[in-house]
Design a protein around this motif. Sequence first.
Motif, PDB file in Angstrom:
ATOM      1  N   LEU A 124       0.839  -1.199   0.000  1.00 53.21           N
ATOM      2  CA  LEU A 124       0.000   0.000   0.000  1.00 53.21           C
ATOM      3  C   LEU A 124       0.878   1.254   0.000  1.00 53.21           C
ATOM      4  N   VAL A 139      -2.721  11.269   2.541  1.00 55.20           N
ATOM      5  CA  VAL A 139      -2.955   9.858   2.892  1.00 55.20           C
ATOM      6  C   VAL A 139      -2.117   9.464   4.109  1.00 55.20           C
ATOM      7  N   LEU A 171      -7.919   9.566  -2.773  1.00 61.88           N
ATOM      8  CA  LEU A 171      -8.496   8.220  -2.673  1.00 61.88           C
ATOM      9  C   LEU A 171      -8.890   7.692  -4.050  1.00 61.88           C
ATOM     10  N   THR A 172      -9.472   8.553  -4.855  1.00 62.11           N
ATOM     11  CA  THR A 172      -9.865   8.125  -6.208  1.00 62.11           C
ATOM     12  C   THR A 172      -8.633   7.726  -7.015  1.00 62.11           C
ATOM     13  N   LEU A 174      -5.709   6.803  -5.813  1.00 64.86           N
ATOM     14  CA  LEU A 174      -5.084   5.624  -5.215  1.00 64.86           C
ATOM     15  C   LEU A 174      -5.850   4.355  -5.592  1.00 64.86           C
ATOM     16  N   ARG A 175      -7.154   4.486  -5.607  1.00 61.24           N
ATOM     17  CA  ARG A 175      -7.983   3.335  -6.001  1.00 61.24           C
ATOM     18  C   ARG A 175      -7.605   2.891  -7.422  1.00 61.24           C
ATOM     19  N   ILE A 178      -4.177   1.161  -7.461  1.00 62.99           N
ATOM     20  CA  ILE A 178      -4.234  -0.203  -6.908  1.00 62.99           C
ATOM     21  C   ILE A 178      -4.890  -1.155  -7.914  1.00 62.99           C
TER      22      ILE A 178
ATOM     23  N   MET B   1     -15.557   7.289  -8.078  1.00 60.61           N
ATOM     24  CA  MET B   1     -15.894   6.318  -7.052  1.00 60.61           C
ATOM     25  C   MET B   1     -17.174   6.768  -6.328  1.00 60.61           C
ATOM     26  N   GLN B   6     -16.263   4.602  -1.823  1.00 60.76           N
ATOM     27  CA  GLN B   6     -15.170   5.385  -1.215  1.00 60.76           C
ATOM     28  C   GLN B   6     -15.095   5.109   0.287  1.00 60.76           C
ATOM     29  N   PHE B   9     -13.470   1.772   0.704  1.00 58.38           N
ATOM     30  CA  PHE B   9     -12.046   1.869   0.376  1.00 58.38           C
ATOM     31  C   PHE B   9     -11.300   2.597   1.497  1.00 58.38           C
ATOM     32  N   TRP B  12     -10.892   0.246   4.403  1.00 56.89           N
ATOM     33  CA  TRP B  12      -9.864  -0.746   4.092  1.00 56.89           C
ATOM     34  C   TRP B  12      -8.468  -0.106   4.152  1.00 56.89           C
ATOM     35  N   LEU B  13      -8.397   1.102   3.607  1.00 58.97           N
ATOM     36  CA  LEU B  13      -7.119   1.830   3.587  1.00 58.97           C
ATOM     37  C   LEU B  13      -6.621   2.077   5.013  1.00 58.97           C
ATOM     38  N   THR B  16      -5.509  -1.203   6.649  1.00 61.39           N
ATOM     39  CA  THR B  16      -4.246  -1.718   6.095  1.00 61.39           C
ATOM     40  C   THR B  16      -3.076  -0.829   6.518  1.00 61.39           C
ATOM     41  N   PHE B  20       1.106  -0.960   9.018  1.00 63.55           N
ATOM     42  CA  PHE B  20       2.383  -0.696   8.354  1.00 63.55           C
ATOM     43  C   PHE B  20       3.555  -0.975   9.306  1.00 63.55           C
TER      44      PHE B  20
END
Lengths: 197, 239
Positions: A124, A139, A171-172, A174-175, A178, B1, B6, B9, B12-13, B16, B20
């Motif tokens: 990530l 982020v 976020l958009t 990054l999505r 990924i 999105m 969103q 996500f 989840w972000l 996760t 780290f």
Amino acid sequence: MIGTAVDLIDRARAGDDRAWQQLIEPLQQDLFRLAYLVLRDPAEAADVQQEALLRAWLKLEQFDSSRPLRPWLMQIALNLARNRRRTLRRAWARVTRLIRSESQPEPAAGLSERAIVREQAQQLWRAVQQLPVKGQTIVYLRYFLDLTEEEAAAVLEIPKGTVKSRTSRALTQLRGIIQRDFVELEADFVGKFPKRL
Amino acid sequence: MSENSQNGFEQWLAETAREFPYPPQPDRSVSPSITHRRLTPRLAAVMVAILLVLGLLLVPPVRATLREWFSIGSVSILIDTTAPTPSATAVPLSNLPNLPGRTTLAEAQAQANFSLAIPDELGPPTAVYLHDGVGQMVTLIWVDRPLLLHVIDQNMILTKIGPQSYSEPVSVNGQAAYWVSGTRQLDLYDQYMEPIEGFRRVVDGPVLIWTNDNVTYRLESDLSPDEAIKLAETFILSP
């Protein structure tokens, strides 16, 4: 010794070592982590953490003690880390990372669940590194370091609304990164949130 | 999105990212705490100012313990405290070093993507070398002076020098510059960290690094700082 943040700051200004320690103790780890996320090198990150604390202490006279200390310290660390990254130039860091990654052993075949999650977090991070710098920073602050929108706004000296829009854009992006480049992360997300797709 | 997507996500972000694996924090010998109980921030600032005025921070043994970076123009320099003292000794510039890319001044001027004007007082260089890789670097040597001048375009050059080297900020025509001295092994890298082959040398003379018009100059000589700066300023005045 217990004291309010304002008391502690006043005492630290007067040279009270214990007050200063009490103020910075809970924040040191966050400063190191933020610097590490930006610089990708623990030694450089530790340098930034030290320098941020030293600068904060030297500037303590000017600090408005009615404001929270954490965003202020993180702002100092973030600026130092960004400046250092510019100075280091990315190529040098790339080389040191390359040397280190070559010297690190391959992960064992049967990874524990915990190890898999940590590996995903590493992936990530690599995905986040593909974002523009502003996106990376938001982020890191919001999701890696769990800052609130208000705190992130204070660190970046931008309105809360800009934090929201910047976060949404990051976020958009990054999505998309990924989905395109990080198949395992995508599978993990889809597996955990199937109904939301 | 979509908003739902969103939110999922985002959740989840956060989950996760929380996992780290940050590396352990390296030990540092200098504590970030206030090291003297009676030392206040104001007093510390005054002490730092006094130290700067006294020039104590320029004392080589003090500076040698610092691990630092500095950049000037396209040149970044790392002072690596772990680097060993060079085992070889420096070859004087009067013995023309064997560098790659030997050419003529006219050819270098024609090929370089920057202006390569030489002050009249220096006369024609004894030898000229052109490195034309990721970036360009022209090296000029005057053996009788003796002087070696690297002229570097906007692409990064990085040099790594050992703890026996000392640097101090100076000024060339009002612009930031650096004066570096001490024995060190000079390694040059391009912006992709590829070594620029053939330029590894042991240097023990002082070096002045300055910039002008997006070009970075690195001058090795046996001149004093004032003399070197005066010479550097004639480059700036050159057309």
